[in-house]
Every structure is written in structure tokens, then in C-alpha cells.
Design an enzyme around this catalytic site. Structure first.
Site: not given
Ligand code: TA6
Length: 296
Positions: A56, A80, A85, A165, A210, A270
Site C-alpha cells: 500500500r 484487480q 504488483r 501507481h 478517482d 498514475e
Molecule cells: O488507481 C485508482 C484505483 O483504481 C482506485 O479505484 C482504488 O481501487 C485504488 O486504485 C487502489 O486499488 P487497490 O487494489 O490497490 O486497493
């Protein structure tokens, strides 16, 4: 000097004092300090660094999909932001430029690699393509540059997103703006993914934000400014989207690896190629680069 540490990190320091630390988990840059020791990146005090969860903070590498994967796409079974990563990369080595004069190293480049044979069985089953990634992190007194090369090592084409990111450390997120995105179209993920037009020349962060800005000419540097002075300026090559994110309080509370109040001291800007999936034919390669200049 470059050190490979037994906590899974590689760090480098220039004679002029700047330093960078990269965690082999995700090839995540987790620290970038200027010569005066000032940390430029945000890493949550609750970040998990044992490889059980994406870190994080710092600069997570997002590949091959940004956001929740589309259900009808080859990435649909990935988590996601994909697997890069959340995989163990290998350190490929360092190279440094000797300045002609005092023989001191003025820049140091660290290379990291991840290939299909290195990711978990679960990830490989979810996305069965032969690929190679080389991630280069280059530190100089004036900038931090990170570049991702994607190679298709198979015969079958695949398509992908890439996004870097960046979590920037800022004194107070309510006092900063993000500039050079005026007139750009963006997807507002806080408002039903509606497409909107940016009207302000400095985006203020006053709540959950966002936004995915589209078709941002890579030659246009995007800056994080405080009272009009740039804290960070990001130039890009091959990366024509820019995502701006701050979770704000409600979402911060929902993240176990993010302190409730930490949203006040960070902003994510990002660079990516996430408007659509880029297609890579077998044997071909693609590269995307960001160069971040801090306030010196
Ligand atoms: O970069 C923005 C984003 O896509 C947000 O929608 C939020 O989900 C963030 O990334 C963090 O995502 P994560 O999967 O690292 O918690």
C-alpha cells in the site's frame, strides 16, 4: 552503492546523497529520498511488506489489467490491478553512468525482471500467456525514472494495460493541485464512471477522487503543485492516461492497510496506458516510461 538486502529489498544511493529502495515483491519502489533525506513517496504505516498483499504505497506496477478485470476478457480471472504488483520479481543488476569529470556515479539504474515461469500457478492458469517484463528504476539527482518493457515471448498475441501507481507524499492534500489536465476528458469513477471534461487548470482534492484522464499527450508534463509551485512533475513516454486518486476518509477506514487519517498526506497520480488494451503480437515488445522530477 547498491545493496541487496535480506528483507527482499534492493537499495541504491548516489554519492550526492539521493537514494531509492525497491522491494522485490512487485518490484515496488518503496522509498525515494532526495539528497537532504526527504522522502518523496507515501507508504502506509500499515502497509504489508511480507508478500501476502500488494504494498500500500510507493510505486506499484499494474499489469496486465488496471482496475477490476472486465468479465469478458482474458484477464477476467485475475485480481484487480493484475499480478505484477503481487509477484516476486528478480533483481537483474545495476548499471551506472560515470560522469566524465570526477568519476562519481551521477545516475544508477536498477533492472528487475518477471516472466511467465516465475508467477504462481494460479496466476498462470488465469492468464496463460508467455511474457517477459523488465522494469528499470533510474535514480539521478534531478529525477526518478521508471520504465516497463513488456515482451510477448509466445506466438499468440495478448493484450494488456500498464499503469505506474505512484503514491506521492504531500504535506497536506487539501493544499495541492494537479495541473495540465484542463480540457481533458476523464472517467469519473466516483460518479458512475461518467465521462466528463476537466475545466480547472489545477484539480483540487476535496473529497474522494478517482478519475482516469484520457488521451493526455505524454509530452505534456503533469504536475502536483502546492501554492503554485510544483512538488512533482511527471513526464511520460508511451503512457497516455493519467489516473488521479485519493480515497478520502470513508474509503481509508475500509482499507486495513491504510491509516484512517493517512489520506491527508498522499495523492496518487498514475501514468498508464489503460484507456484500452494494447495488443502485443508474438515476439513483439512495448515500453512505457515515466520521469518524475521532484521539487529541488
Ligand atoms: O488507481 C485508482 C484505483 O483504481 C482506485 O479505484 C482504488 O481501487 C485504488 O486504485 C487502489 O486499488 P487497490 O487494489 O490497490 O486497493
Amino acid at each position: 552503492t547498491v545493496n541487496i538486502n535480506d528483507n527482499g529489498t534492493v537499495d541504491a544511493k548516489l554519492p550526492s546523497g539521493e537514494s531509492v529502495t525497491v522491494h522485490l515483491f512487485g518490484a515496488t519502489v518503496i522509498s525515494w529520498k532526495l539528497a537532504n533525506g526527504a522522502e518523496q513517496l507515501f507508504v502506509s504505516s500499515k502497509a504489508i511488506l511480507d508478500g501476502s498483499k500488494a504494498i500500500r504505497g510507493g510505486i506499484p506496477v499494474v499489469f496486465p489489467v488496471f482496475g477490476p478485470p472486465p468479465p469478458d476478457h482474458a484477464t477476467s480471472k485475475l485480481p484487480q490491478h493484475g499480478f505484477a504488483r503481487s509477484s516476486n520479481w528478480e533483481f537483474l543488476g545495476k548499471s551506472s553512468s560515470e560522469s566524465l569529470g570526477d568519476k562519481a556515479d551521477t545516475t544508477v539504474k536498477l533492472d528487475f525482471g518477471l516472466s511467465s515461469s516465475m508467477i504462481t500457478e494460479e496466476f498462470r492458469k488465469a492468464w496463460p500467456y508467455e511474457f517477459g517484463l523488465v522494469y528499470s528504476v533510474t535514480l539521478s539527482p534531478e529525477s526518478l525514472e521508471t520504465s516497463l518493457q513488456v515482451q510477448n515471448k509466445g506466438t499468440e498475441s495478448f493484450d494488456f494495460h500498464v499503469l505506474l501507481h505512484n503514491y506521492f507524499k504531500v504535506p497536506d492534500v487539501t493544499k495541492i493541485g494537479v495541473t495540465n489536465l484542463q480540457n481533458k476528458t476523464y472517467i469519473d469513477k466516483v460518479d458512475n464512471k461518467q465521462e466528463k471534461q476537466e475545466t480547472s487548470d489545477a484539480i483540487a482534492i476535496t473529497g474522494e477522487t478517482d478519475r482516469v484522464y484520457l488521451d493526455v499527450d505524454p509530452a505534456t508534463p503533469v504536475s502536483v503543485v502546492e501554492n503554485g509551485k510544483p512538488l512533482f512533475t511527471i513526464a511520460r513516454e508511451g503512457l497516455n492516461t493519467v489516473t488521479v486518486w485519493n480515497p478520502w476518509l470513508e474509503n481509508a477506514k475500509k482499507m486495513s492497510d491504510f491509516g484512517d487519517e493517512e489520506y491527508k498526506g498522499m495523492v496518487c497520480v498514475e501514468p498508464g496506458a489503460v484507456k484500452s488494451f494494447s495488443v502485443l503480437e508474438g515476439g513483439d515488445a512495448w515500453e512505457g516510461t515515466q520521469t518524475i522530477r521532484p521539487r529541488l
